[in-house]
Every structure is written in structure tokens, then in C-alpha cells.
Design an enzyme around this catalytic site. Structure first.
Site, short mmCIF file in Angstrom:
data_model
loop_
_atom_site.label_atom_id
_atom_site.label_comp_id
_atom_site.label_asym_id
_atom_site.label_seq_id
_atom_site.Cartn_x
_atom_site.Cartn_y
_atom_site.Cartn_z
N ARG A 104 36.19 -0.36 -6.69
CA ARG A 104 35.42 -0.90 -5.57
C ARG A 104 33.97 -0.45 -5.59
NH1 ARG A 104 34.28 -4.92 -4.09
NH2 ARG A 104 36.49 -5.39 -4.30
N LYS A 139 11.54 -3.30 2.28
CA LYS A 139 12.65 -3.75 3.13
C LYS A 139 13.95 -3.69 2.32
CE LYS A 139 9.64 -6.65 5.93
NZ LYS A 139 9.28 -8.02 6.37
N LYS A 171 -2.07 -1.86 7.45
CA LYS A 171 -1.49 -3.04 8.07
C LYS A 171 -2.16 -3.33 9.41
CE LYS A 171 2.38 -4.37 7.06
NZ LYS A 171 3.31 -5.05 6.12
N GLU A 201 -4.22 -5.40 4.84
CA GLU A 201 -3.63 -6.67 5.28
C GLU A 201 -4.60 -7.41 6.20
OE1 GLU A 201 0.51 -6.74 6.90
OE2 GLU A 201 -0.51 -7.37 8.73
N ASP A 223 -1.62 -12.23 4.91
CA ASP A 223 -0.36 -12.26 5.66
C ASP A 223 -0.19 -13.55 6.45
OD1 ASP A 223 2.07 -11.06 6.59
OD2 ASP A 223 1.08 -10.69 8.51
#
Length: 283
Positions: A104, A139, A171, A201, A223
Site C-alpha cells: 500500500r 501548494k 506578493k 507579483e 498574476d
């Protein structure tokens, strides 16, 4: 498979050990101990039940070897190989109990990572004829970033930052808290090491123009811009900075974004939304 997409077993073993310990619980594989007589030998085959690009073969082999170093493992496909439905990817020969106890964990890693490699390959195919490279983001599944990013490489993509300490990525929230584009770039120039690359960004062309006028950035992340605006951004920049397009990068949009002339297209979906590739272990 490219050598840069292969990691030393030493780096991967702790992840696999953790997964095996989770699966074995406090008392090991009680089903196998109950029903498989000692000394039973078998040859198992890890088979593809759908087509794709394989990743996780190295990790699957580690899982089997950690359970039983005496198992004989023959890799018939390597990480990064294209596979067809019905292909045998690996053969494992030895104690049936050992194979069953590792099954597994080996399949969980191989299926998950092959799904990422397959999704990445689909994105990369859409960039043919253009310079744009497909890259992942942070992510990723907590604790599994290194192997998920490795799977992106197996699919023909490139890696973005591995951690917050790899590069400076300014960002929108950084810009808001620091007082604007110019202020945040001036602060960066005052404090950043000469060894660290800087990306900022922007989501508007006037912000891009301010970045170009202020200086201090190596890369601009464009973005959530539509395709027309991306094309304008490429023209305004004129090759002075590396441009990365991000946000809403679906498979059916990648080709038109690549055609704008951006250098990179990043997508969190490569890792957070990849569907597990269907693989199975057959005796």
C-alpha cells in the site's frame, strides 16, 4: 530520466519510513501474519491500469527494500517514462509476506506522484513551439514537497521555490503592508543578499511599469492577467526581466499563454489537483 530528477535514497528513506510506520501501526501486518505461511515466495508485478507518465518508482523500491532487503526488485520502467495501460513497471520477487506489507505504501507514493508527473506532462505539451517553461508552486502536500516537486521534474516541468528561504518573492500582501511597489523594492535592495534572486507579483500594468522604473527585481510574477494583458506586459518589459504568468492556468489555456512570450507559467494545480494514476500490484 534526467539525473537531476533523481535524489539519493538517503533523502527519501525518512519519508518512506514514516509512511511505513503509519501503515504498520503498533503491531505490524496482522492480516498477512495470520494467513500467509512462513516461507511462501511469490513474484508480484506493479502494473499500470491507465496511461500516463510514471513517477515514484524509486520510492516504491525503497518501500519494499525497507520492509525486506532480501526482495529482488527489477525496474522495467524508470521515473519519467511514458507508460501505457497494461505495462508492467516493476517486478518484486521474494517473500510474499514482505511484498504484501509494503504494497500500500509503495502504491500510494507511485500513484500520487505518477498523477503529478502525468498532469505536468500535459501542461508541458501545450507549450511546444514556445519558450515558456511550466513550473510548480509551494501548494504541495505538507511533508511531501520534495517528492511532489520531483514528480513535476519527471513530467518535464521545472521547480519554483522549495521553501520561503530559497528566494525573495514579494506578493500582493507584502506590497500592501510595506506601502507600495516602490517602497517594498527599495527595502529589498537595502536588505537582500547579493546571492538571492528577487521576484515581485503584480496584477496591473502600471505596477509592472513601476517595477521597471524602480529596479531591484529579477523576475515579475504576472498574476491573474488575461491573455491580452500578458501580451502587453511582455512588450512593455522588452526582455529586461524574466516574466512568470500565474493564476487560472488551466490546461486549455496554457497554449495561448505560452504564445504571449512569457518565460514561465506556474500552476499550483500540478500538485494540489493532480488525479492519482491508477496502478496496481498483481501476484
Amino acid at each position: 530520466m534526467s539525473s537531476y530528477a533523481t535524489l539519493p535514497d538517503l533523502i527519501l528513506e525518512p519519508l518512506v519510513k514514516h509512511a511505513l510506520m503509519e501503515d504498520l501501526g503498533t503491531y505490524g501486518d496482522i492480516t498477512t501474519r495470520a494467513v500467509i505461511p512462513a516461507g511462501v515466495k511469490y513474484k508480484a508485478r506493479l502494473n499500470a491500469r491507465e496511461e500516463g507518465v510514471v513517477s515514484g518508482m524509486q520510492i516504491a523500491a525503497i518501500a519494499f527494500r525497507l520492509i525486506d532487503p532480501a526482495l529482488r526488485i527489477t525496474a522495467l520502467k524508470q521515473d519519467g517514462d511514458a507508460i501505457a495501460k497494461g505495462d508492467t513497471l516493476m517486478e518484486i520477487d521474494g517473500a510474499a509476506a514482505s511484498i504484501l506489507s509494503a504494497e500500500r505504501v509503495a502504491l500510494n507514493f507511485a500513484g500520487r506522484l505518477s498523477g503529478i508527473a502525468t498532469k505536468t506532462h500535459g501542461f508541458v505539451q501545450q507549450t511546444k513551439g514556445h519558450k515558456a517553461r511550466i513550473t510548480c508552486t509551494r501548494k504541495t502536500t505538507p511533508g511531501l514537497r520534495i517528492v511532489e516537486k520531483q514528480a513535476v521534474l519527471h513530467g518535464g516541468g521545472f521547480n519554483h521555490r522549495f521553501s520561503l528561504s530559497d528566494a525573495i518573492l514579494i506578493k500582493d500582501n507584502h506590497i500592501a503592508a510595506a506601502g507600495g511597489v516602490r517602497a517594498v523594492l527599495e527595502a529589498t535592495k537595502a536588505h537582500a543578499s547579493h546571492m538571492v534572486r528577487v521576484e515581485i507579483e503584480v496584477d496591473r500594468l502600471d505596477q509592472l511599469q513601476e517595477v521597471l522604473e524602480t529596479g531591484g527585481a529579477d523576475v515579475v510574477l504576472l498574476d491573474n492577467m488575461d491573455t491580452t494583458t500578458l501580451r502587453q506586459a511582455v512588450a512593455i518589459t522588452g526582455g529586461r526581466l524574466v516574466l512568470e504568468a500565474s493564476g487560472n492556468m488551466t490546461l486549455d489555456r496554457v497554449a495561448e499563454v505560452a504564445a504571449t512570450g512569457v518565460d514561465y507559467i506556474s500552476s499550483g494545480a500540478l500538485t494540489h489537483s493532480a488525479q492519482t494514476l491508477d496502478l496496481g500490484l498483481d501476484f
